[in-house]
Design an enzyme around this catalytic site. Structure first.
Site, PDB file in Angstrom:
ATOM      1  N   LEU A 120     -12.621  -1.067   1.845  1.00  0.00           N
ATOM      2  CA  LEU A 120     -12.120  -0.629   0.544  1.00  0.00           C
ATOM      3  C   LEU A 120     -11.733   0.828   0.732  1.00  0.00           C
ATOM      4  O   LEU A 120     -12.595   1.664   1.023  1.00  0.00           O
ATOM      5  CB  LEU A 120     -13.181  -0.803  -0.544  1.00  0.00           C
ATOM      6  CG  LEU A 120     -12.707  -0.663  -1.993  1.00  0.00           C
ATOM      7  CD1 LEU A 120     -11.634  -1.696  -2.314  1.00  0.00           C
ATOM      8  CD2 LEU A 120     -13.872  -0.810  -2.965  1.00  0.00           C
ATOM      9  N   ASP A 121     -10.440   1.127   0.600  1.00  0.00           N
ATOM     10  CA  ASP A 121      -9.919   2.441   0.947  1.00  0.00           C
ATOM     11  C   ASP A 121     -10.615   3.569   0.196  1.00  0.00           C
ATOM     12  O   ASP A 121     -11.154   3.370  -0.894  1.00  0.00           O
ATOM     13  CB  ASP A 121      -8.416   2.507   0.665  1.00  0.00           C
ATOM     14  CG  ASP A 121      -7.639   1.520   1.520  1.00  0.00           C
ATOM     15  OD1 ASP A 121      -8.065   1.260   2.646  1.00  0.00           O
ATOM     16  OD2 ASP A 121      -6.609   1.009   1.032  1.00  0.00           O
ATOM     17  N   ILE A 122     -10.550   4.753   0.766  1.00  0.00           N
ATOM     18  CA  ILE A 122     -11.209   5.916   0.184  1.00  0.00           C
ATOM     19  C   ILE A 122     -10.684   6.211  -1.219  1.00  0.00           C
ATOM     20  O   ILE A 122     -11.420   6.692  -2.088  1.00  0.00           O
ATOM     21  CB  ILE A 122     -11.036   7.156   1.094  1.00  0.00           C
ATOM     22  CG1 ILE A 122     -11.909   8.305   0.592  1.00  0.00           C
ATOM     23  CG2 ILE A 122      -9.581   7.568   1.215  1.00  0.00           C
ATOM     24  CD1 ILE A 122     -11.997   9.462   1.559  1.00  0.00           C
TER      25      ILE A 122
END
Length: 266
Positions: A120-122
């Site tokens: 889950l991207d930053i």
């Protein structure tokens, strides 16, 4: 008749454990094939053999924990990178959600081998799963997984029917066609997007491809596991029965495969 297959691969295919875990269980003499204990690595068997885990092996697996976090923006999913904080740092006694319905208490052993099952991207938020259980990781991120992943996506730009159709089917990333997605407009600037794959920054790149800019992205469901009322920055343990998709698929995979044989006339 098919060629024999390594026991660890058979165990992984049937959803009993990961290949690495299979090797450890085999070495410890905790695996039986057709009723006989096997403790030699690399041994191969026909695909239709009966494979059983000992009670001790099952107990070891049952001790492994799975955690879900409502990850805020600004945390990375896995190892710390460029001085950003990994999401596992959120797992503390103080951030343990009161929505947790297990009787588990956080112990140092729960961090051993605890790894994210999917990215889950930053700059994205929402449901992130961390697990010690290779069976669960395989079901969530294995190359053959078909589990749906649901996202709420805020965008800038005109959400037209044509763009929704493009997002649903027909796009390519990295030269490969994407699987069909489910896309629905929820309000003037928000989409619900459901994927059955998880390429790097997939939704953002899909939206860019059709002229939309993502201003916010939140994952709310993986398979039948939902974020629910878990507050941002908090976490809870996941009960085994919440992975009903895993239990159904494991039930099918644990059975040996029977290949049809054509009868030859003599």
């Amino acid at each position: 008749m098919s060629d024999p297959v390594r026991l660890s691969k058979l165990m992984s295919q049937r959803g009993l454990c990961s290949r690495r875990e299979a090797d450890k269980l085999i070495e410890q003499g905790l695996v039986r094939v057709n009723g006989q204990t096997v403790n030699t690595l690399g041994v191969k068997f026909p695909e239709d053999v009966k494979i059983e885990l000992s009670e001790r092996a099952q107990a070891i697996q049952n001790e492994r924990v799975t955690i879900m976090i409502n990850k805020p923006v600004g945390y990375v999913s896995g190892q710390a990178e460029d001085d950003y904080v990994p999401a596992v740092r959120l797992v503390t006694a103080e951030t343990h959600s009161d929505t947790d319905q297990t009787n588990l208490r956080l112990r140092p052993s729960h961090f051993k081998g605890l790894a994210p099952a999917g990215r889950l991207d930053i700059d994205s938020q929402g449901l992130l799963v961390l697990t010690q259980d290779g069976r669960i990781a395989k079901q969530l991120i294995g190359e053959n997984t078909e589990l749906e992943k649901e996202y709420l996506v805020r965008v800038k730009g005109d959400i037209s029917d044509a763009r929704i159709d493009q997002l649903s089917f027909g796009l390519e990333l990295d030269g490969k066609p994407l699987k069909r997605a489910k896309v629905k407009q929820l309000n003037p600037d928000q989409l619900q997007i459901i994927l059955r794959e998880g390429k790097k920054r997939q939704i953002r790149r899909m939206c860019e491809a059709v002229g939309l800019h993502v201003s916010g992205l939140k994952r709310v469901r993986v398979g039948e596991l939902r974020l629910g009322k878990l507050a941002e920055g908090e976490w809870r343990y996941v009960k085994a029965e919440e992975f009903t998709h895993r239990n159904k698929q494991q039930s099918r995979q644990s059975k040996p495969r029977h290949h049809k044989r054509t009868q030859r006339k003599h």
